[in-house]
Design a protein around this motif. Sequence first.
Motif, PDB file in Angstrom:
ATOM      1  N   ALA A 171       0.853  -1.188   0.000  1.00 48.77           N
ATOM      2  CA  ALA A 171       0.000   0.000   0.000  1.00 48.77           C
ATOM      3  C   ALA A 171       0.890   1.239   0.000  1.00 48.77           C
ATOM      4  CB  ALA A 171      -0.917  -0.010   1.235  1.00 48.77           C
ATOM      5  N   PRO A 172       0.315   2.406  -0.299  1.00 47.11           N
ATOM      6  CA  PRO A 172       1.102   3.637  -0.220  1.00 47.11           C
ATOM      7  C   PRO A 172       1.365   4.023   1.238  1.00 47.11           C
ATOM      8  CG  PRO A 172      -1.161   4.131  -0.883  1.00 47.11           C
ATOM      9  CD  PRO A 172      -1.039   2.646  -0.852  1.00 47.11           C
ATOM     10  N   TRP A 173       2.639   3.986   1.629  1.00 46.81           N
ATOM     11  CA  TRP A 173       3.039   4.286   3.003  1.00 46.81           C
ATOM     12  C   TRP A 173       4.107   5.377   3.001  1.00 46.81           C
ATOM     13  CZ3 TRP A 173       3.316  -1.652   3.499  1.00 46.81           C
ATOM     14  CH2 TRP A 173       2.059  -2.155   3.885  1.00 46.81           C
ATOM     15  N   PRO A 174       4.375   5.977   4.179  1.00 42.50           N
ATOM     16  CA  PRO A 174       5.321   7.094   4.251  1.00 42.50           C
ATOM     17  C   PRO A 174       6.742   6.716   3.836  1.00 42.50           C
ATOM     18  CG  PRO A 174       3.908   7.076   6.195  1.00 42.50           C
ATOM     19  CD  PRO A 174       3.636   5.795   5.451  1.00 42.50           C
ATOM     20  N   THR A 175       7.450   7.716   3.348  1.00 42.65           N
ATOM     21  CA  THR A 175       8.855   7.533   2.979  1.00 42.65           C
ATOM     22  C   THR A 175       9.699   6.985   4.131  1.00 42.65           C
ATOM     23  OG1 THR A 175       8.809   9.166   1.197  1.00 42.65           O
ATOM     24  CG2 THR A 175      10.932   8.774   2.242  1.00 42.65           C
ATOM     25  N   GLY A 196       0.461   9.923   5.421  1.00 45.32           N
ATOM     26  CA  GLY A 196       0.913   9.821   6.804  1.00 45.32           C
ATOM     27  C   GLY A 196      -0.161   9.546   7.825  1.00 45.32           C
ATOM     28  N   GLY A 197      -1.438   9.816   7.503  1.00 45.05           N
ATOM     29  CA  GLY A 197      -2.479   9.792   8.511  1.00 45.05           C
ATOM     30  C   GLY A 197      -2.641   8.479   9.243  1.00 45.05           C
ATOM     31  N   GLU A 198      -2.759   7.397   8.510  1.00 42.40           N
ATOM     32  CA  GLU A 198      -3.005   6.101   9.137  1.00 42.40           C
ATOM     33  C   GLU A 198      -1.831   5.675  10.011  1.00 42.40           C
ATOM     34  OE1 GLU A 198      -3.606   1.475   7.674  1.00 42.40           O
ATOM     35  OE2 GLU A 198      -4.355   3.098   6.395  1.00 42.40           O
ATOM     36  N   VAL A 199      -0.613   5.885   9.522  1.00 45.18           N
ATOM     37  CA  VAL A 199       0.570   5.444  10.272  1.00 45.18           C
ATOM     38  C   VAL A 199       0.785   6.336  11.491  1.00 45.18           C
ATOM     39  CG1 VAL A 199       3.056   5.030  10.148  1.00 45.18           C
ATOM     40  CG2 VAL A 199       1.602   4.469   8.197  1.00 45.18           C
ATOM     41  N   LEU A 200       0.613   7.652  11.343  1.00 46.61           N
ATOM     42  CA  LEU A 200       0.797   8.520  12.505  1.00 46.61           C
ATOM     43  C   LEU A 200      -0.242   8.224  13.580  1.00 46.61           C
ATOM     44  CD1 LEU A 200       1.890  12.075  12.950  1.00 46.61           C
ATOM     45  CD2 LEU A 200      -0.402  11.524  13.777  1.00 46.61           C
ATOM     46  N   THR A 201      -1.492   8.037  13.181  1.00 49.65           N
ATOM     47  CA  THR A 201      -2.531   7.737  14.167  1.00 49.65           C
ATOM     48  C   THR A 201      -2.218   6.442  14.899  1.00 49.65           C
ATOM     49  OG1 THR A 201      -4.178   8.893  12.817  1.00 49.65           O
ATOM     50  CG2 THR A 201      -4.998   7.360  14.474  1.00 49.65           C
ATOM     51  N   ALA A 202      -1.741   5.438  14.172  1.00 49.94           N
ATOM     52  CA  ALA A 202      -1.365   4.172  14.802  1.00 49.94           C
ATOM     53  C   ALA A 202      -0.188   4.358  15.751  1.00 49.94           C
ATOM     54  CB  ALA A 202      -1.021   3.140  13.728  1.00 49.94           C
ATOM     55  N   ALA A 203       0.771   5.205  15.374  1.00 52.65           N
ATOM     56  CA  ALA A 203       1.926   5.459  16.233  1.00 52.65           C
ATOM     57  C   ALA A 203       1.505   6.154  17.522  1.00 52.65           C
ATOM     58  CB  ALA A 203       2.954   6.305  15.484  1.00 52.65           C
ATOM     59  N   PHE A 204       0.613   7.147  17.424  1.00 48.44           N
ATOM     60  CA  PHE A 204       0.137   7.830  18.627  1.00 48.44           C
ATOM     61  C   PHE A 204      -0.613   6.865  19.537  1.00 48.44           C
ATOM     62  CE2 PHE A 204       1.683  11.621  16.946  1.00 48.44           C
ATOM     63  CZ  PHE A 204       1.400  12.703  17.769  1.00 48.44           C
ATOM     64  N   ARG A 205      -1.441   6.031  18.927  1.00 48.54           N
ATOM     65  CA  ARG A 205      -2.204   5.067  19.723  1.00 48.54           C
ATOM     66  C   ARG A 205      -1.269   4.098  20.442  1.00 48.54           C
ATOM     67  NH1 ARG A 205      -4.498   2.498  15.756  1.00 48.54           N
ATOM     68  NH2 ARG A 205      -5.968   4.207  15.373  1.00 48.54           N
ATOM     69  N   ARG A 206      -0.269   3.588  19.726  1.00 50.08           N
ATOM     70  CA  ARG A 206       0.647   2.624  20.327  1.00 50.08           C
ATOM     71  C   ARG A 206       1.486   3.258  21.426  1.00 50.08           C
ATOM     72  NH1 ARG A 206       4.107  -2.051  17.435  1.00 50.08           N
ATOM     73  NH2 ARG A 206       2.032  -2.295  16.560  1.00 50.08           N
ATOM     74  N   ALA A 207       1.836   4.526  21.251  1.00 47.93           N
ATOM     75  CA  ALA A 207       2.656   5.213  22.248  1.00 47.93           C
ATOM     76  C   ALA A 207       1.841   5.645  23.463  1.00 47.93           C
ATOM     77  CB  ALA A 207       3.323   6.428  21.624  1.00 47.93           C
ATOM     78  N   ASP A 251       4.034  16.487   5.594  1.00 47.55           N
ATOM     79  CA  ASP A 251       3.895  16.708   4.160  1.00 47.55           C
ATOM     80  C   ASP A 251       3.363  15.410   3.538  1.00 47.55           C
ATOM     81  OD1 ASP A 251       6.227  15.219   4.439  1.00 47.55           O
ATOM     82  OD2 ASP A 251       7.281  16.242   2.822  1.00 47.55           O
ATOM     83  N   PRO A 252       3.076  15.377   2.233  1.00 44.57           N
ATOM     84  CA  PRO A 252       2.354  14.229   1.671  1.00 44.57           C
ATOM     85  C   PRO A 252       3.037  12.871   1.812  1.00 44.57           C
ATOM     86  CG  PRO A 252       2.078  16.102   0.234  1.00 44.57           C
ATOM     87  CD  PRO A 252       3.068  16.523   1.285  1.00 44.57           C
ATOM     88  N   ASP A 253       4.367  12.808   1.885  1.00 46.96           N
ATOM     89  CA  ASP A 253       5.002  11.497   2.097  1.00 46.96           C
ATOM     90  C   ASP A 253       5.459  11.324   3.534  1.00 46.96           C
ATOM     91  OD1 ASP A 253       7.150  13.310   1.819  1.00 46.96           O
ATOM     92  OD2 ASP A 253       8.482  11.723   1.103  1.00 46.96           O
ATOM     93  N   ALA A 254       5.105  12.276   4.406  1.00 47.23           N
ATOM     94  CA  ALA A 254       5.296  12.181   5.857  1.00 47.23           C
ATOM     95  C   ALA A 254       6.745  12.083   6.285  1.00 47.23           C
ATOM     96  CB  ALA A 254       4.494  11.008   6.431  1.00 47.23           C
ATOM     97  N   ASP A 255       7.655  12.627   5.505  1.00 52.92           N
ATOM     98  CA  ASP A 255       9.027  12.675   6.007  1.00 52.92           C
ATOM     99  C   ASP A 255       9.332  14.010   6.686  1.00 52.92           C
ATOM    100  OD1 ASP A 255       9.177  14.211   3.693  1.00 52.92           O
ATOM    101  OD2 ASP A 255      10.980  13.238   2.912  1.00 52.92           O
ATOM    102  N   ARG A 256       8.463  15.011   6.523  1.00 49.30           N
ATOM    103  CA  ARG A 256       8.623  16.285   7.201  1.00 49.30           C
ATOM    104  C   ARG A 256       7.522  16.468   8.243  1.00 49.30           C
ATOM    105  NH1 ARG A 256      10.683  17.071   2.150  1.00 49.30           N
ATOM    106  NH2 ARG A 256      12.460  18.490   1.936  1.00 49.30           N
ATOM    107  N   CYS A 257       7.812  17.333   9.219  1.00 52.32           N
ATOM    108  CA  CYS A 257       6.884  17.566  10.316  1.00 52.32           C
ATOM    109  C   CYS A 257       6.850  19.056  10.622  1.00 52.32           C
ATOM    110  CB  CYS A 257       7.321  16.778  11.554  1.00 52.32           C
ATOM    111  SG  CYS A 257       6.293  17.031  13.015  1.00 52.32           S
ATOM    112  N   ALA A 258       5.666  19.654  10.524  1.00 49.08           N
ATOM    113  CA  ALA A 258       5.478  21.063  10.866  1.00 49.08           C
ATOM    114  C   ALA A 258       4.730  21.160  12.186  1.00 49.08           C
ATOM    115  CB  ALA A 258       4.701  21.776   9.763  1.00 49.08           C
ATOM    116  N   VAL A 259       5.049  22.191  12.972  1.00 48.47           N
ATOM    117  CA  VAL A 259       4.486  22.329  14.313  1.00 48.47           C
ATOM    118  C   VAL A 259       3.993  23.757  14.504  1.00 48.47           C
ATOM    119  CG1 VAL A 259       4.967  22.206  16.785  1.00 48.47           C
ATOM    120  CG2 VAL A 259       6.054  20.574  15.230  1.00 48.47           C
TER     121      VAL A 259
END
Length: 546
Positions: free
Chosen positions: A118-122, A227-238, A289-297
């Motif tokens: 599937a399409p996943w982050p860089t 990035g959405g699905e993977v980041l949400t899963a990471a937050f949940r796991r953490a 960003d669209p491939d989730a290798d950058r993070c803005a705050v």
Amino acid sequence: MASDDVLVARAREWLAQDPDPETRAELKALLEAGAPLEDRFGAELRFGTAGLRGELGAGPNRMNRVTVMRAAAALAKVLGPGGHVVIGYDARHKSELFARDSAAVLTGAGLRVSLMAAPWPTPVLAFAVRHLGCAAGVMVTASHNPPRDNGYKVYWGDGMQIVPPVDREIADAIATVGRVDELPLGSAWETLTAERIVEPYLEAVTALPIGDARDVRVAYTPLHGVGGEVLTAAFRRAGFPEPAVVPSQAEPDPDFPTVGFPNPEEPGAMDRLLDLAAETGADIAIANDPDADRCAVAVPGPDGSWRMLTGDEVGGLLAEHVLARTSGDDRVVATTIVSSSLLGRIAAAHGVRQAVTLTGFKWIARAARPGERLVFGYEEALGYTVGTDKGLPVRDKDGIGAALVIAGLAAEAKRDGRTLLDLLDDQARRYGVHATAQLSVRVTDLGRIHRSMARLRAEPPRELGGRAVESADDLAEGVDGLPPTDGLRYRLAGDARVVIRPSGTEPKLKCYMEVVVPVAGSVPDARARADRALDAIRDDLAAIVD
């Protein structure tokens, strides 16, 4: 410049081998209309910056199936048969198709291929290269470029983006590839499931030095990316509360319909996220960003308005956080020649070495000397990699891992009745205000960039923002032990600096400014002085580069 007859002959040869009905139809229409072909067939995409990136369309100066298959065949020649290559892709137009074409060419050349399901982050792809013990990795993405672009990024077996001489070897090999319709193609590649690779990635990033506080409300957007699905899963796991996600930007969409440019740094790109953050009473807003290798705050200010943190501000906060939670005098932190000098002062305070590299994570990830451990690296363009005492799980910028750690830092501050802005003020008192800003000039004629750089080399400014230019370094000659690169650096009176360089991924001339102001009285007063100085420098730069 090639003649019209030569260009038409090249176009017809291309048409005969192109497997894509869309670009064949596009090229046929151009030929029938007698349209100009110089831009498409008078040049070709240059293999650099760890691969290819450009506009989709027919011809060697565009991203298309022929270009991608030639790149894959060249990679196969450099690797030789028998190696293992992992391939990932984002959700841009034709990304999955380009990934499958690469898999077919590489397996046809005798290599073992694992293709992500599937399409996943860089950063998942960068992690996978080492986790699976691969010889190389390919990520089909154009990161934060406009919708009509796509790209082809190559990683080596060390999990890092390729550098010379490997990039030159692949570029040279591309020139030897014949017709793509004559390449042997295979089909026996492995499909890499989430259980095989996303789960191990999540295990690695949730082991980062996040801290133990979890009470933080986060608003988030993946900017129509993956990035959405993977980041949400990471937050949940953490153990964090699930972020509130911007509904209109939550799902991957290659047209990026709600933003002009899908880059968190661009004006307006964060507007919907900041609206959601205000509506939900968030403590912090985070964008990938669209491939989730950058993070803005972004964070709320005292008056309730939201403020974007610069990449240098986030880099300083993350660096201090990581250094306080790792140990050993073999640690090193790294940033680039265009980033803030703050990291050097933080490193000195913690008794570790700071490395300064050329722009790009392919250099940052290689900053450690033998016997050293790179525990943190960042670039001002919102790219960060966070490590542990065991080193870096991802040897590239990772917007998911960075988001976890910055959320943990915000949760710790909240537990203490403070905010990230308070932590920035602490650093200002300790190290001085390190104010940074950028000026970017986007062009349609790349010749403007070359002319501007040539003029500045011939006639460097004597003064910027009322400050004397004390030294002018041509980075093309190599400075401070760095390899030559196209750029100029000016050191100004009063602890200020300007670096000017062409962008490596976009048609832009970029200027990076920094002013350092000691805090003698209040932090706001020092910031105001720094901002005025930056404004004056920016005004003068705009006049000389545009």
